[in-house]
Design an enzyme around this catalytic site. Structure first.
Site, PDB file in Angstrom:
ATOM      1  N   HIS A 116      15.330   7.695 -70.101  1.00 52.37           N
ATOM      2  CA  HIS A 116      14.560   8.121 -68.926  1.00 52.37           C
ATOM      3  C   HIS A 116      14.536   9.631 -68.719  1.00 52.37           C
ATOM      4  CE1 HIS A 116      14.141   4.018 -66.919  1.00 52.37           C
ATOM      5  NE2 HIS A 116      14.916   3.778 -67.958  1.00 52.37           N
ATOM      6  N   HIS A 133      19.095  15.874 -57.279  1.00 52.38           N
ATOM      7  CA  HIS A 133      18.268  15.019 -58.136  1.00 52.38           C
ATOM      8  C   HIS A 133      17.557  13.942 -57.311  1.00 52.38           C
ATOM      9  CE1 HIS A 133      17.401  13.272 -62.201  1.00 52.38           C
ATOM     10  NE2 HIS A 133      17.079  12.268 -61.403  1.00 52.38           N
ATOM     11  N   ASP A 188      13.206   0.892 -64.393  1.00 55.75           N
ATOM     12  CA  ASP A 188      14.387   1.285 -63.627  1.00 55.75           C
ATOM     13  C   ASP A 188      15.241   0.096 -63.209  1.00 55.75           C
ATOM     14  OD1 ASP A 188      14.443   4.034 -63.692  1.00 55.75           O
ATOM     15  OD2 ASP A 188      13.129   4.273 -61.956  1.00 55.75           O
ATOM     16  N   ASP A 222      13.654  13.012 -56.579  1.00 51.87           N
ATOM     17  CA  ASP A 222      13.114  11.685 -56.877  1.00 51.87           C
ATOM     18  C   ASP A 222      12.431  11.073 -55.666  1.00 51.87           C
ATOM     19  OD1 ASP A 222      13.928  11.432 -59.504  1.00 51.87           O
ATOM     20  OD2 ASP A 222      15.759  10.313 -59.041  1.00 51.87           O
ATOM     21  N   HIS A 278       6.792   6.940 -58.885  1.00 51.13           N
ATOM     22  CA  HIS A 278       6.384   6.159 -60.062  1.00 51.13           C
ATOM     23  C   HIS A 278       5.123   5.339 -59.810  1.00 51.13           C
ATOM     24  CE1 HIS A 278       9.105   6.854 -63.316  1.00 51.13           C
ATOM     25  NE2 HIS A 278      10.139   6.805 -62.513  1.00 51.13           N
ATOM     26  N   HIS A 304      14.507  15.631 -64.577  1.00 49.00           N
ATOM     27  CA  HIS A 304      14.712  14.709 -65.706  1.00 49.00           C
ATOM     28  C   HIS A 304      14.739  15.454 -67.033  1.00 49.00           C
ATOM     29  CE1 HIS A 304      14.320  10.431 -64.249  1.00 49.00           C
ATOM     30  NE2 HIS A 304      14.288  11.171 -63.161  1.00 49.00           N
ATOM     31  N   TRP A 333      11.994   9.281 -60.689  1.00 47.00           N
ATOM     32  CA  TRP A 333      11.230   9.333 -59.464  1.00 47.00           C
ATOM     33  C   TRP A 333      11.567   8.054 -58.721  1.00 47.00           C
ATOM     34  CZ3 TRP A 333       8.893  13.685 -58.297  1.00 47.00           C
ATOM     35  CH2 TRP A 333       8.155  14.414 -59.229  1.00 47.00           C
ATOM     36  N   ASP A 343       8.575   9.713 -65.503  1.00 41.25           N
ATOM     37  CA  ASP A 343       9.883  10.372 -65.566  1.00 41.25           C
ATOM     38  C   ASP A 343       9.809  11.780 -66.157  1.00 41.25           C
ATOM     39  OD1 ASP A 343      11.519   8.498 -64.382  1.00 41.25           O
ATOM     40  OD2 ASP A 343      12.054   7.507 -66.263  1.00 41.25           O
ATOM     41  N   HIS A 362       6.054   4.051 -67.191  1.00 45.70           N
ATOM     42  CA  HIS A 362       7.204   4.601 -66.464  1.00 45.70           C
ATOM     43  C   HIS A 362       7.626   5.976 -67.002  1.00 45.70           C
ATOM     44  CE1 HIS A 362      10.861   4.211 -63.984  1.00 45.70           C
ATOM     45  NE2 HIS A 362      11.449   4.866 -64.976  1.00 45.70           N
ATOM     46  N   ARG A 417      17.050  -1.152 -66.757  1.00 44.25           N
ATOM     47  CA  ARG A 417      18.190  -0.375 -67.267  1.00 44.25           C
ATOM     48  C   ARG A 417      19.502  -0.773 -66.606  1.00 44.25           C
ATOM     49  NH1 ARG A 417      17.733   5.731 -64.970  1.00 44.25           N
ATOM     50  NH2 ARG A 417      19.628   5.855 -66.202  1.00 44.25           N
TER      51      ARG A 417
HETATM   52 ZN    ZN Z   1      13.127   6.234 -65.001  1.00 41.52          ZN
END
Ligand code: ZN
Ligand code: NAG
Ligand code: NAG
Ligand code: NAG
Ligand code: NAG
Length: 307
Positions: free
Chosen positions: A81, A171, A66, A175, A25, A148, A20, A142, A138, A69
């Site tokens: 995720h 995607h 996010d 998001d 989020h 996802h 997202w 997700d 989080h 990562r």
């Molecule tokens: Zn994520």
């Protein structure tokens, strides 16, 4: 080593942001905040080190996973995720095969189990507990994003779409562009925590007026933190529910037919907005119930009049 924000943006643009966006989020986290029990609030604030003057303490950490990562030291967490549901290319069949869809390196379902166990354990160090809580906040977001939970094209990252002329992929549209449009924001808008708070307050008002009154019991029916396998079972059920929305809404015609189309107007986006709104509301309620189970021993939704 930290990489710059500009580099993060480039990587994100190249790969499609697998989450997202900022609005989704933060809204999940801020909605959940409104349903935390007093003991839960105390623990959550203490772990996050937030003082009482910060009204958006959960929203403020909702995006950390996010950025982490894309840092060198956090690269290992990229695969946590999502879960790649290896179903037939939607819309023919949408299904999560648990546990076979989760590779040995992990997935969002296993991650939710692992970080819940770390939050429950007294042996967890403060530093790991801090990370674990940010991951749980989080990942419960997700796992609610239908794409996802879908392997096709890496969660439909390879389907080009236009959103009112703005070129993106399917995607990323789920998001960001679609959630933003619910709140009247452009796909490229810079989201403030004020936007997310506004969205969360709208959803909370809907929920408190009974909009989802017949659903909330079922949203919480898998809530159980008695063991790792129960936690994974709950999370795999949530992934399954999100995955059903892939065939139902996200990829509701053959993906090759969606590729290259404009989705910003009409039936597709109207349906998508309903699904996104419900998914974010459901994720917020689930996150509140989950943290309440961990820190107060009950979901906090027992006996509420609209249940
Ligand atoms: Zn994520
Ligand atoms: C659980 O999380 C910890 C902390 O991030 C990590 O070191 C560990 O490998 C994880 N365990 C599993 C089974 O994923
Ligand atoms: C997307 O990737 C899938 C493989 O996951 C492939 O079968 C499909 O043809 C690709 N679609 C487009 C539109 O590129
Ligand atoms: C966002 O998109 C709109 C319309 O497509 C454009 O006019 C605007 O300049 C863009 N803003 C940014 C910050 O890129
Ligand atoms: C998907 O659409 C894009 C943009 O319209 C196009 O360049 C690409 O070739 C299409 N891919 C497939 C597999 O049709």
């Amino acid at each position: 080593m930290k990489i710059s924000l500009a580099a993060i943006a480039l990587v994100a643009a190249a790969e499609g942001v697998n989450a997202w966006g900022a609005l989704g989020h933060q809204t999940v986290a801020l909605l959940a905040q409104q349903y935390l029990l007093p003991k839960t609030i105390k623990q959550v604030r203490s772990i996050l080190g937030s003082d009482m003057s910060k009204p958006t303490y959960m929203g403020d950490v909702a995006l950390w996973a996010d950025s982490y990562r894309y840092e060198e030291e956090g690269a290992w967490s990229g695969g946590l995720h999502f879960i790649n549901g290896q179903d037939a290319p939607p819309p023919e069949s949408c299904k999560i095969f648990w546990p076979t869809d989760c590779p040995p390196e992990g997935c969002v379902v296993k991650a939710i189990g692992n970080y819940t166990e770390l939050l429950k354990s007294r042996k967890t160090s403060d530093a790991v507990r801090f990370q674990a809580l940010k991951f749980v906040i989080h990942f419960l977001g997700d796992i609610a994003q239908p794409l996802h939970t879908e392997a096709y094209g890496g969660g439909a990252n390879n389907i080009t779409v236009f959103f009112n002329g703005y070129k993106t992929n399917l995607h990323a549209a789920w998001d960001t562009a679609i959630p933003n449009s619910i709140f009247g924001l452009l796909p490229n808008a810079t989201i403030t925590s004020g936007d997310a708070l506004g969205f969360a307050n709208n959803l909370a008002a809907d929920i408190n007026m009974g909009k989802y009154e017949h659903s909330i019991w079922s949203w919480l029916k898998h809530h159980n933190i008695l063991s790792l396998s129960r936690e994974e079972k709950a999370a795999s059920a949530w992934a399954q529910e999100a995955n059903l929305k892939v065939c139902d809404a996200a990829i509701n015609i053959h993906p090759e037919k969606l590729n290259g189309t404009e989705i910003g107007q009409g039936e597709y986006v109207e349906r998508a907005r309903d699904v996104v709104e419900m998914s974010i509301a459901r994720a917020g309620i689930r996150l509140a119930g989950w943290l309440n189970l961990i820190y107060s021993g009950r979901t906090g939704f027992e006996g509420i009049k609209w249940l």
